[in-house]
Design an enzyme around this catalytic site. Sequence first.
Site, PDB file in Angstrom:
ATOM      1  N   GLY A  46       9.527  16.515   2.832  1.00 26.27           N
ATOM      2  CA  GLY A  46       9.251  15.656   1.683  1.00 26.27           C
ATOM      3  C   GLY A  46       8.802  16.341   0.407  1.00 26.27           C
ATOM      4  O   GLY A  46       9.067  15.861  -0.682  1.00 26.27           O
ATOM      5  N   ASP A 104      -1.351  10.187   3.390  1.00 20.12           N
ATOM      6  CA  ASP A 104      -1.441   8.785   3.776  1.00 20.12           C
ATOM      7  C   ASP A 104      -2.723   8.622   4.618  1.00 20.12           C
ATOM      8  O   ASP A 104      -3.790   8.360   4.080  1.00 20.12           O
ATOM      9  CB  ASP A 104      -0.164   8.454   4.550  1.00 20.12           C
ATOM     10  CG  ASP A 104      -0.010   6.980   4.872  1.00 20.12           C
ATOM     11  OD1 ASP A 104      -0.706   6.164   4.271  1.00 20.12           O
ATOM     12  OD2 ASP A 104       0.822   6.653   5.737  1.00 20.12           O
ATOM     13  N   LYS A 132      -2.690   7.908  -0.940  1.00 21.60           N
ATOM     14  CA  LYS A 132      -3.030   6.496  -0.709  1.00 21.60           C
ATOM     15  C   LYS A 132      -4.466   6.445  -0.196  1.00 21.60           C
ATOM     16  O   LYS A 132      -4.684   6.530   1.017  1.00 21.60           O
ATOM     17  CB  LYS A 132      -2.104   5.897   0.358  1.00 21.60           C
ATOM     18  CG  LYS A 132      -0.627   5.839  -0.019  1.00 21.60           C
ATOM     19  CD  LYS A 132       0.180   5.246   1.141  1.00 21.60           C
ATOM     20  CE  LYS A 132       1.666   5.209   0.859  1.00 21.60           C
ATOM     21  NZ  LYS A 132       2.466   4.815   2.038  1.00 21.60           N
ATOM     22  N   VAL A 154       6.572   4.144  -0.386  1.00 19.58           N
ATOM     23  CA  VAL A 154       7.302   4.667  -1.544  1.00 19.58           C
ATOM     24  C   VAL A 154       8.445   5.573  -1.109  1.00 19.58           C
ATOM     25  O   VAL A 154       8.465   6.082   0.010  1.00 19.58           O
ATOM     26  CB  VAL A 154       6.362   5.411  -2.507  1.00 19.58           C
ATOM     27  CG1 VAL A 154       5.448   4.454  -3.232  1.00 19.58           C
ATOM     28  CG2 VAL A 154       5.558   6.472  -1.771  1.00 19.58           C
ATOM     29  N   ASP A 160      11.381   9.989   1.854  1.00 23.51           N
ATOM     30  CA  ASP A 160      12.527   9.342   2.489  1.00 23.51           C
ATOM     31  C   ASP A 160      12.170   8.064   3.219  1.00 23.51           C
ATOM     32  O   ASP A 160      11.013   7.793   3.532  1.00 23.51           O
ATOM     33  CB  ASP A 160      13.134  10.288   3.522  1.00 23.51           C
ATOM     34  CG  ASP A 160      12.248  10.421   4.757  1.00 23.51           C
ATOM     35  OD1 ASP A 160      11.078  10.788   4.608  1.00 23.51           O
ATOM     36  OD2 ASP A 160      12.728  10.129   5.874  1.00 23.51           O
TER      37      ASP A 160
HETATM   38  P1  IMP Z   1      -0.374  11.258   7.161  1.00 19.53           P
HETATM   39  O1  IMP Z   1      -1.184  11.579   5.923  1.00 19.53           O
HETATM   40  O2  IMP Z   1      -0.682  12.157   8.307  1.00 19.53           O
HETATM   41  O3  IMP Z   1      -0.501   9.813   7.540  1.00 19.53           O
HETATM   42  O4  IMP Z   1       1.177  11.458   6.923  1.00 19.53           O
HETATM   43  C1  IMP Z   1       1.735  11.865   5.748  1.00 19.53           C
HETATM   44  C2  IMP Z   1       3.236  11.912   5.919  1.00 19.53           C
HETATM   45  O5  IMP Z   1       3.763  10.597   6.213  1.00 19.53           O
HETATM   46  C3  IMP Z   1       3.892  12.330   4.612  1.00 19.53           C
HETATM   47  O6  IMP Z   1       4.074  13.717   4.552  1.00 19.53           O
HETATM   48  C4  IMP Z   1       5.205  11.555   4.646  1.00 19.53           C
HETATM   49  O7  IMP Z   1       6.170  12.311   5.314  1.00 19.53           O
HETATM   50  C5  IMP Z   1       4.926  10.323   5.466  1.00 19.53           C
HETATM   51  N1  IMP Z   1       4.653   9.151   4.584  1.00 19.53           N
HETATM   52  C6  IMP Z   1       3.493   8.499   4.444  1.00 19.53           C
HETATM   53  N2  IMP Z   1       3.602   7.479   3.569  1.00 19.53           N
HETATM   54  C7  IMP Z   1       4.882   7.475   3.147  1.00 19.53           C
HETATM   55  C8  IMP Z   1       5.618   6.646   2.205  1.00 19.53           C
HETATM   56  O8  IMP Z   1       5.097   5.704   1.573  1.00 19.53           O
HETATM   57  N3  IMP Z   1       6.926   6.969   2.037  1.00 19.53           N
HETATM   58  C9  IMP Z   1       7.533   7.997   2.693  1.00 19.53           C
HETATM   59  N4  IMP Z   1       6.885   8.787   3.559  1.00 19.53           N
HETATM   60  C10 IMP Z   1       5.572   8.528   3.790  1.00 19.53           C
END
Ligand code: IMP
Length: 176
Positions: A46, A104, A132, A154, A160
């Site tokens: 990403g 996230d 977020k 998003v 993606d």
């Molecule tokens: P986390 O912070 O461990 O929950 O995960 C982060 C990863 O989740 C990011 O690197 C993205 O690949 C994916 N991700 C989280 N939110 C989104 C979104 O809104 N759109 C697309 N990918 C997301």
Amino acid sequence: MLTVKDKTFVPFIDQSTLNARLDALADQIDRDYQGREPLLVVVLNGAFIFAADLMKRLTVPCRVTFIRVRSYEQTASTGTVREILGLYESVADQDVILVEDIVDTGLTIQEVRSQLEAQQPASVAIATLLHKPTALKTEVELAYVGFEIENRFVLGYGLDYDGLGRNTREILVLQE
Ligand code: IMP
């Protein structure tokens, strides 16, 4: 408007807003890393577009390398295991800037950070395009944040939906 598979996405952060924010982030990093040579560690897939656009703007001497994070469920009690793939060089004594597309829950980047820290880099800072805050499940220090956004899905500019939709110049959001 953009339809990817079964979902419709609408404009969210336009190109000029993105560009202006990237200029500001790069200025900040340039100032903070004067006299050092940071190593950008980019979390694929990403973050590749963000990382490229950010790095183009940096004037401080810097290097780049790319990693992937493989996540899998082990058992219910041990939870998700996140393994770093592709980091072949040592980050010992390096000033690492971890580059992410979006934080996230924060669990991914926090795990990556602690695995890198085990190699005793000189420093580790996190740069994320999006954050977020309401989705955070762990304490994570973010040195550089492009935009704080609400907890919505998003797409675009590297992000993606099921592998698709990365190839846009702006960021879109799922239509509600
Ligand atoms: P986390 O912070 O461990 O929950 O995960 C982060 C990863 O989740 C990011 O690197 C993205 O690949 C994916 N991700 C989280 N939110 C989104 C979104 O809104 N759109 C697309 N990918 C997301």
